[in-house]
Structure formats: C-alpha cells, structure tokens
Design a protein around this motif. Structure first.
Motif, PDB file in Angstrom:
ATOM      1  N   ALA A  11       3.726   9.950  -3.849  1.00 36.38           N
ATOM      2  CA  ALA A  11       2.631   9.194  -3.232  1.00 36.38           C
ATOM      3  C   ALA A  11       3.003   7.745  -2.944  1.00 36.38           C
ATOM      4  O   ALA A  11       2.608   7.187  -1.917  1.00 36.38           O
ATOM      5  CB  ALA A  11       1.393   9.257  -4.134  1.00 36.38           C
ATOM      6  N   SER A  28       1.647  -4.808   5.063  1.00 35.49           N
ATOM      7  CA  SER A  28       0.932  -4.032   4.040  1.00 35.49           C
ATOM      8  C   SER A  28       1.667  -3.967   2.704  1.00 35.49           C
ATOM      9  O   SER A  28       1.184  -3.332   1.775  1.00 35.49           O
ATOM     10  CB  SER A  28       0.620  -2.605   4.515  1.00 35.49           C
ATOM     11  OG  SER A  28      -0.184  -2.639   5.661  1.00 35.49           O
ATOM     12  N   ASN A  29       2.814  -4.609   2.596  1.00 38.27           N
ATOM     13  CA  ASN A  29       3.566  -4.639   1.342  1.00 38.27           C
ATOM     14  C   ASN A  29       3.844  -6.078   0.906  1.00 38.27           C
ATOM     15  O   ASN A  29       4.856  -6.355   0.265  1.00 38.27           O
ATOM     16  CB  ASN A  29       4.883  -3.865   1.489  1.00 38.27           C
ATOM     17  CG  ASN A  29       4.647  -2.386   1.662  1.00 38.27           C
ATOM     18  OD1 ASN A  29       3.817  -1.801   0.981  1.00 38.27           O
ATOM     19  ND2 ASN A  29       5.366  -1.773   2.585  1.00 38.27           N
ATOM     20  N   THR A  83       5.031   7.309   0.242  1.00 35.43           N
ATOM     21  CA  THR A  83       4.143   7.438   1.400  1.00 35.43           C
ATOM     22  C   THR A  83       3.312   6.175   1.590  1.00 35.43           C
ATOM     23  O   THR A  83       3.214   5.649   2.706  1.00 35.43           O
ATOM     24  CB  THR A  83       3.231   8.668   1.221  1.00 35.43           C
ATOM     25  OG1 THR A  83       4.055   9.827   1.076  1.00 35.43           O
ATOM     26  CG2 THR A  83       2.316   8.860   2.413  1.00 35.43           C
ATOM     27  N   LYS A  84       2.714   5.654   0.527  1.00 32.56           N
ATOM     28  CA  LYS A  84       1.871   4.447   0.614  1.00 32.56           C
ATOM     29  C   LYS A  84       2.651   3.232   1.095  1.00 32.56           C
ATOM     30  O   LYS A  84       2.119   2.395   1.822  1.00 32.56           O
ATOM     31  CB  LYS A  84       1.260   4.123  -0.745  1.00 32.56           C
ATOM     32  CG  LYS A  84       0.144   5.035  -1.142  1.00 32.56           C
ATOM     33  CD  LYS A  84      -0.391   4.659  -2.512  1.00 32.56           C
ATOM     34  CE  LYS A  84      -1.398   5.691  -2.964  1.00 32.56           C
ATOM     35  NZ  LYS A  84      -1.898   5.416  -4.310  1.00 32.56           N
TER      36      LYS A  84
END
Length: 152
Positions: A34, A59-60, A37-38
C-alpha cells in the motif's frame, strides 16, 4: 477443463507500479504494498545489477514544500528490499535490518529517480547503495540498506 487465463489477483497493482508480467508470480501474495502505491513509486528497471524506480515530489512533501526526508527513505527501502528479494529468488523472504540516509539537496518539483546497486550479495545478507536524483540528475540523497534473507 477451461483454457481461460486467470489473471493474477494483484495484476492491476503490479502493472501500475511498473512490475513486468514475468515477475508477478515472484511477488505473488503481497504485490507492491500500500505504501508504494500511496507514494506513487513506479519501477522502471528490475535486474540483479540495478533496481530503478521513480517517485513524484508532489504529494510527498513536508510543510516547507520540499520532498520529505522520510520519502527518500521509503523509496530507498522499497528499492533495496525489492533488489534483495530479486537476488534471493522465489521461496525466500527478505527483511530489512539496517538503513541510513544522507540528504544532500532538496527537491520541490518533478520526479525523483532512485537507483539501487549492490554492495554485497550474499547467501543470508544483501547490502545496497541507493542514490536518489532529481530530474536534472543531481544527487539528492544517498542511502544504504541491508536486508536479511530468510528461507521458507
């Protein structure tokens, strides 16, 4: 008896992460996970000599807008662990036992490319150096990860 091909249950996840079809059976039960993917991690090369993947900065990031240091380590651990599993082969399990990171430069846009190269490929331990670079090829961070190979 049916001649229909039954796709691997995680085919969509594996393909989205750039995992070649011929490797799906090796990753079988677990897929890519997961967190991979995230984080948007996509593999672009998978071999015993080099494991390469990209990850978007977007987003990171941490609150200051630059790639989070932990994101560097997630990419490094992903690459090092997959490289160790690739070396160990089917029927083996790998677990990380040590990782360190040195951050050299910040990134606020684009893709980060991580490349894991082996330092040591043994029967029970592997160690990889993982270098993260920005779109301009500048080194962002250097990590070293050691994995233990557990036979089933």
């Amino acid at each position: 008896m049916s001649d229909k091909f039954t796709p691997h249950p995680l085919t969509e996840e594996l393909l989205a992460a750039g995992i070649p079809t011929e490797i799906h059976a090796i990753l079988g039960k677990h897929g890519v996970g997961a967190l991979v993917t995230k984080m948007g991690i996509v593999f672009t090369e998978m071999s015993a000599e080099s494991m390469v993947a990209t990850m978007p900065v977007e987003s990171n990031t941490q609150v200051t807008g630059v790639l989070h240091g932990g994101a560097h380590v997630v990419l490094a651990e992903t690459l090092g662990s997959f490289a160790a599993a690739f070396h160990a082969g089917p029927g083996s399990k790998v677990v990380g036992i040590e990782i360190n990171a040195t951050h050299h430069r910040a990134a606020s846009t684009g893709l980060v490319t991580g490349t894991a190269t082996p330092i040591h490929l043994g029967r029970t331990l592997t160690t990889h150096e993982v270098v993260m670079r920005n779109d301009a090829g500048q080194r962002l961070s250097t990590c070293r990860i050691t994995n233990m190979i557990l036979s089933n």
